[in-house]
Design a protein around this motif. Structure first.
Motif, PDB file in Angstrom:
ATOM      1  N   TYR A   1     -16.253  54.614  35.041  1.00 51.53           N
ATOM      2  CA  TYR A   1     -16.499  53.687  33.931  1.00 51.53           C
ATOM      3  C   TYR A   1     -15.287  53.539  33.011  1.00 51.53           C
ATOM      4  O   TYR A   1     -14.940  52.442  32.594  1.00 51.53           O
ATOM      5  CB  TYR A   1     -17.714  54.155  33.119  1.00 51.53           C
ATOM      6  CG  TYR A   1     -18.967  54.284  33.926  1.00 51.53           C
ATOM      7  CD1 TYR A   1     -19.708  53.165  34.297  1.00 51.53           C
ATOM      8  CD2 TYR A   1     -19.410  55.536  34.348  1.00 51.53           C
ATOM      9  CE1 TYR A   1     -20.859  53.287  35.047  1.00 51.53           C
ATOM     10  CE2 TYR A   1     -20.564  55.671  35.109  1.00 51.53           C
ATOM     11  CZ  TYR A   1     -21.275  54.543  35.457  1.00 51.53           C
ATOM     12  OH  TYR A   1     -22.418  54.665  36.213  1.00 51.53           O
ATOM     13  N   ARG A   2     -14.666  54.670  32.652  1.00 56.43           N
ATOM     14  CA  ARG A   2     -13.571  54.581  31.685  1.00 56.43           C
ATOM     15  C   ARG A   2     -12.404  53.749  32.207  1.00 56.43           C
ATOM     16  O   ARG A   2     -11.629  53.217  31.419  1.00 56.43           O
ATOM     17  CB  ARG A   2     -13.100  55.979  31.283  1.00 56.43           C
ATOM     18  CG  ARG A   2     -12.501  56.822  32.410  1.00 56.43           C
ATOM     19  CD  ARG A   2     -11.993  58.153  31.875  1.00 56.43           C
ATOM     20  NE  ARG A   2     -11.427  58.975  32.947  1.00 56.43           N
ATOM     21  CZ  ARG A   2     -10.663  60.052  32.729  1.00 56.43           C
ATOM     22  NH1 ARG A   2     -10.387  60.417  31.486  1.00 56.43           N
ATOM     23  NH2 ARG A   2     -10.194  60.761  33.750  1.00 56.43           N
ATOM     24  N   ARG A   3     -12.283  53.637  33.517  1.00 58.12           N
ATOM     25  CA  ARG A   3     -11.164  52.877  34.082  1.00 58.12           C
ATOM     26  C   ARG A   3     -11.314  51.375  33.911  1.00 58.12           C
ATOM     27  O   ARG A   3     -10.342  50.636  34.065  1.00 58.12           O
ATOM     28  CB  ARG A   3     -10.979  53.230  35.560  1.00 58.12           C
ATOM     29  CG  ARG A   3     -10.509  54.653  35.769  1.00 58.12           C
ATOM     30  CD  ARG A   3     -10.179  54.975  37.207  1.00 58.12           C
ATOM     31  NE  ARG A   3      -9.626  56.308  37.325  1.00 58.12           N
ATOM     32  CZ  ARG A   3      -8.339  56.609  37.182  1.00 58.12           C
ATOM     33  NH1 ARG A   3      -7.465  55.653  36.939  1.00 58.12           N
ATOM     34  NH2 ARG A   3      -7.924  57.860  37.295  1.00 58.12           N
ATOM     35  N   VAL A   4     -12.527  50.913  33.608  1.00 61.53           N
ATOM     36  CA  VAL A   4     -12.713  49.476  33.381  1.00 61.53           C
ATOM     37  C   VAL A   4     -12.997  49.175  31.914  1.00 61.53           C
ATOM     38  O   VAL A   4     -13.450  48.091  31.568  1.00 61.53           O
ATOM     39  CB  VAL A   4     -13.834  48.894  34.266  1.00 61.53           C
ATOM     40  CG1 VAL A   4     -13.447  49.004  35.737  1.00 61.53           C
ATOM     41  CG2 VAL A   4     -15.169  49.586  34.011  1.00 61.53           C
ATOM     42  N   ALA A   5     -12.711  50.133  31.038  1.00 58.59           N
ATOM     43  CA  ALA A   5     -12.863  49.891  29.602  1.00 58.59           C
ATOM     44  C   ALA A   5     -11.859  48.844  29.139  1.00 58.59           C
ATOM     45  O   ALA A   5     -10.771  48.705  29.702  1.00 58.59           O
ATOM     46  CB  ALA A   5     -12.651  51.188  28.824  1.00 58.59           C
TER      47      ALA A   5
ATOM     48  N   ARG B   1     -20.057  58.338  26.347  1.00 60.35           N
ATOM     49  CA  ARG B   1     -20.152  58.959  27.677  1.00 60.35           C
ATOM     50  C   ARG B   1     -19.365  58.166  28.712  1.00 60.35           C
ATOM     51  O   ARG B   1     -18.654  58.740  29.545  1.00 60.35           O
ATOM     52  CB  ARG B   1     -21.612  59.078  28.097  1.00 60.35           C
ATOM     53  CG  ARG B   1     -21.764  59.787  29.428  1.00 60.35           C
ATOM     54  CD  ARG B   1     -23.156  60.289  29.672  1.00 60.35           C
ATOM     55  NE  ARG B   1     -23.251  60.960  30.957  1.00 60.35           N
ATOM     56  CZ  ARG B   1     -24.363  61.532  31.421  1.00 60.35           C
ATOM     57  NH1 ARG B   1     -25.464  61.522  30.683  1.00 60.35           N
ATOM     58  NH2 ARG B   1     -24.376  62.120  32.600  1.00 60.35           N
ATOM     59  N   ALA B   2     -19.476  56.843  28.668  1.00 64.72           N
ATOM     60  CA  ALA B   2     -18.740  56.015  29.621  1.00 64.72           C
ATOM     61  C   ALA B   2     -17.228  56.187  29.450  1.00 64.72           C
ATOM     62  O   ALA B   2     -16.482  56.204  30.435  1.00 64.72           O
ATOM     63  CB  ALA B   2     -19.124  54.548  29.442  1.00 64.72           C
ATOM     64  N   GLY B   3     -16.796  56.338  28.203  1.00 64.57           N
ATOM     65  CA  GLY B   3     -15.366  56.472  27.938  1.00 64.57           C
ATOM     66  C   GLY B   3     -14.764  57.770  28.408  1.00 64.57           C
ATOM     67  O   GLY B   3     -13.540  57.926  28.425  1.00 64.57           O
TER      68      GLY B   3
END
Length: 252
Positions: free
Chosen positions: A238-242, A231-233
């Motif tokens: 959130y996905r921008r700090v993966a 979900r975060a991805g």
């Protein structure tokens, strides 16, 4: 030995998320049941290559590291004959795809965890795009240069975090200083090589600092980890700090 970490939580999160995302993009682009021609450049231990072969696709794996190639061949050797017949393994460099293959030879080209070791990736990316048939899918997994401060910062390494804001290089867990890539720059590159960005995901938002030797938790907990990471991805911010970015371009 670093190979021992390949079955741990950290690598499992990476491989499982990329598999889900890749399957989603393949399903959106190709008819159900179509047998695809897949090229996996820098295939490593062959996790994605073997998974796609089991799904019925014809897979060519290109790998320059002799030890990784040995591991992939060993894994392939334990597969049923029908799967082994669909996989071809070649020792070679991702910069030399034009030496081994004709343009337009593949429906899907994977390049996962490779660009960080390439000093100037533009020529390599252009070569990968040329391998794609029209409408083909290019799948890239890269280190996220816009989030390099996250790993040291969440580990309490404040000097490392501050230094990471001003660089696009980092030291990986093999002790090598390698590159990271920025989403905006890769978006422009993909447009320039006629494989514009179609979708992108974050990979390992929460588990990047997990030690390589941490084993898999019980099945219920693992599914919770994967659900949260999945979900975060897919979700801003959130996905921008993966730790990793999974970019999918489509050949025009």
């Amino acid at each position: 030995m670093w190979l021992k970490g390949l079955g741990g939580l950290r690598n499992t999160v990476r491989q499982e998320l990329v598999a889900r995302q890749l399957d989603e993009q393949i399903a959106a682009r190709f008819p159900v049941g179509q047998r695809l021609r897949v090229l996996d450049v820098g295939m490593g231990q062959g996790t994605q290559a073997l998974r796609l072969a089991r799904a019925g696709h014809t897979v060519t794996g290109l790998e320059s590291d002799a030890e990784m190639l040995r591991v992939a061949k060993e894994a392939l050797g334990s597969e049923p004959a029908g799967i082994r017949e669909r996989v071809r393994l070649i020792e070679g460099n991702g910069l030399d795809t034009g030496v081994h293959f004709l343009p337009g030879s593949f429906d899907v080209v994977l390049c996962h965890g490779v660009l960080m070791y390439v000093r100037d990736p533009d020529a390599m990316l252009a070569g990968l795009a040329r391998m794609l048939a029209p409408g083909g899918l290019l799948s890239l997994l890269v280190r996220n240069a816009d989030a390099l401060a996250m790993r040291p910062g969440t580990a309490g390494d404040w000097d490392g975090a501050l230094a990471a804001f001003d660089t696009d290089t980092y030291t990986n867990r093999l002790g090598l200083t390698v590159r990271a890539d920025r989403l905006d720059a890769l978006t422009a590159t993909l447009a320039g090589i006629a494989a514009p960005l179609h979708a992108w995901y974050g990979v390992r938002v929460f588990t990047d600092n997990v030690s390589n030797d941490v084993e898999l938790p019980a099945a219920t907990e693992l599914e919770q980890v994967l659900a949260a990471e999945d979900r975060a991805g897919r979700t801003d911010p959130y996905r921008r700090v993966a730790a990793l970015l999974h970019l999918c371009g489509v050949r025009g």
